[in-house]
Design an enzyme around this catalytic site. Sequence first.
Site, PDB file in Angstrom:
ATOM      1  CE  LYS A 163      -3.487  -1.081  -0.450  1.00  0.00           C
ATOM      2  NZ  LYS A 163      -3.599  -1.753  -1.865  1.00  0.00           N
ATOM      3  CB  THR A 169       3.301  -1.455  -5.227  1.00  0.00           C
ATOM      4  OG1 THR A 169       3.196  -1.337  -3.751  1.00  0.00           O
ATOM      5  CG2 THR A 169       4.546  -2.239  -5.640  1.00  0.00           C
ATOM      6  CG  HIS A 199       4.478  -6.000  -1.411  1.00  0.00           C
ATOM      7  ND1 HIS A 199       4.306  -4.814  -1.588  1.00  0.00           N
ATOM      8  CD2 HIS A 199       3.084  -6.548  -1.880  1.00  0.00           C
ATOM      9  CE1 HIS A 199       3.469  -4.250  -2.317  1.00  0.00           C
ATOM     10  NE2 HIS A 199       2.585  -5.297  -2.516  1.00  0.00           N
ATOM     11  CB  SER A 228      -3.750   2.334   2.090  1.00  0.00           C
ATOM     12  OG  SER A 228      -3.959   2.062   0.643  1.00  0.00           O
ATOM     13  CB  SER A 280      -2.453  11.802 -13.251  1.00  0.00           C
ATOM     14  OG  SER A 280      -3.308  11.409 -13.788  1.00  0.00           O
ATOM     15  CG  MET A 336      -2.596   5.357 -13.110  1.00  0.00           C
ATOM     16  SD  MET A 336      -1.159   5.088 -12.135  1.00  0.00           S
ATOM     17  CE  MET A 336      -1.320   3.395 -11.545  1.00  0.00           C
ATOM     18  N   GLY A 359      -5.881   8.079  -3.049  1.00  0.00           N
ATOM     19  CA  GLY A 359      -4.423   8.493  -3.621  1.00  0.00           C
ATOM     20  C   GLY A 359      -3.954   9.786  -3.009  1.00  0.00           C
TER      21      GLY A 359
END
Length: 290
Positions: free
Chosen positions: A42, A45, A103, A133, A223, A227, A254
Amino acid sequence: MFRQELVDVHGVPLFWTIAEAWSQVEGFEARPDDLLITTYPKSGTTWMSEIMDLIKNDGFAEKQKNIPITERIPMLESAAPGILPTSTDVLEKLPSPRFVKSHLPIPLLPKNFWESNCKVIYVARNAKDVAVSYYHFDRMNKFHPDPGTFAEYLEKFMSGNVSYGHWHEHVISWWEKKKDHPILYLFYEDIKEDPKREIKKVMQFLGKKFDEETLDRIVQHTSFESMKDNLMVNYKSLPTSLMDHNISPFMRKGIAGDWKNYFTVAQNEKFDADYEKKMSGTTLKFRTEI
Ligand code: A3P
């Protein structure tokens, strides 16, 4: 049906799906020209993966051939039995140079990534926004343990009882590793503040140079607004039996500082006190808003 508790893998709690695929992950063969994108979950990535892929394709999204990000840059330890092919199998078929997402904390990363001296891009995000998140991600991902209430989840997060373990151990150990390994260490908040400046760092790390027009195209394409509506990166192409975007979209807000909408004053004080202790010995500093 798929929600199960975390499984201990060499001392690190991981999602059960990863534990099941562990022998394949451990035996994974890195190639010297692999480039690794690593983060604590989170932390941006998917954002960085898309930036890297666009840079690789000279700023042209069309060259990505409408392939979901999960197939262009598969996550090394990803597994969703019965729903998706195991990532290690997908990765083995990708041509070089590959971008590999993970991760994993340093001790769990397959040794040959180090032996092959693979370059790494690491993205870190402040712990408070990561906790928020991650909470929403665990709600919407049907393979993850039920996060409970946010208050319950925050306790688990602080005690490292979430998949991939303690946030502070992850960010600090990768920060230290930069001293003896080619790692570009970036911050979510910095990319949010000035995407062009940070994208230039990635370009330099990848040995690419572009004109302003190309750079602007990359900024625009990656941006949050672009996305979140892009099916190739917003994970909406995955079956709802894996991720339910009606519960919470993957591309959620975001922003930096959303934690303020979740933490009570008491939770914040407790978190800060715990944070001070765990981060006292490091030069690593975070911004919790921009
Ligand atoms: P939020 O849940 O706070 O919105 P990861 O890809 O590591 O799982 O991180 C997911 C987080 O990054 C989510 O945070 C997501 O919205 C955010 N994110 C994804 N793309 C982004 C972008 N282009 N700009 C800003 N944040 C982005």
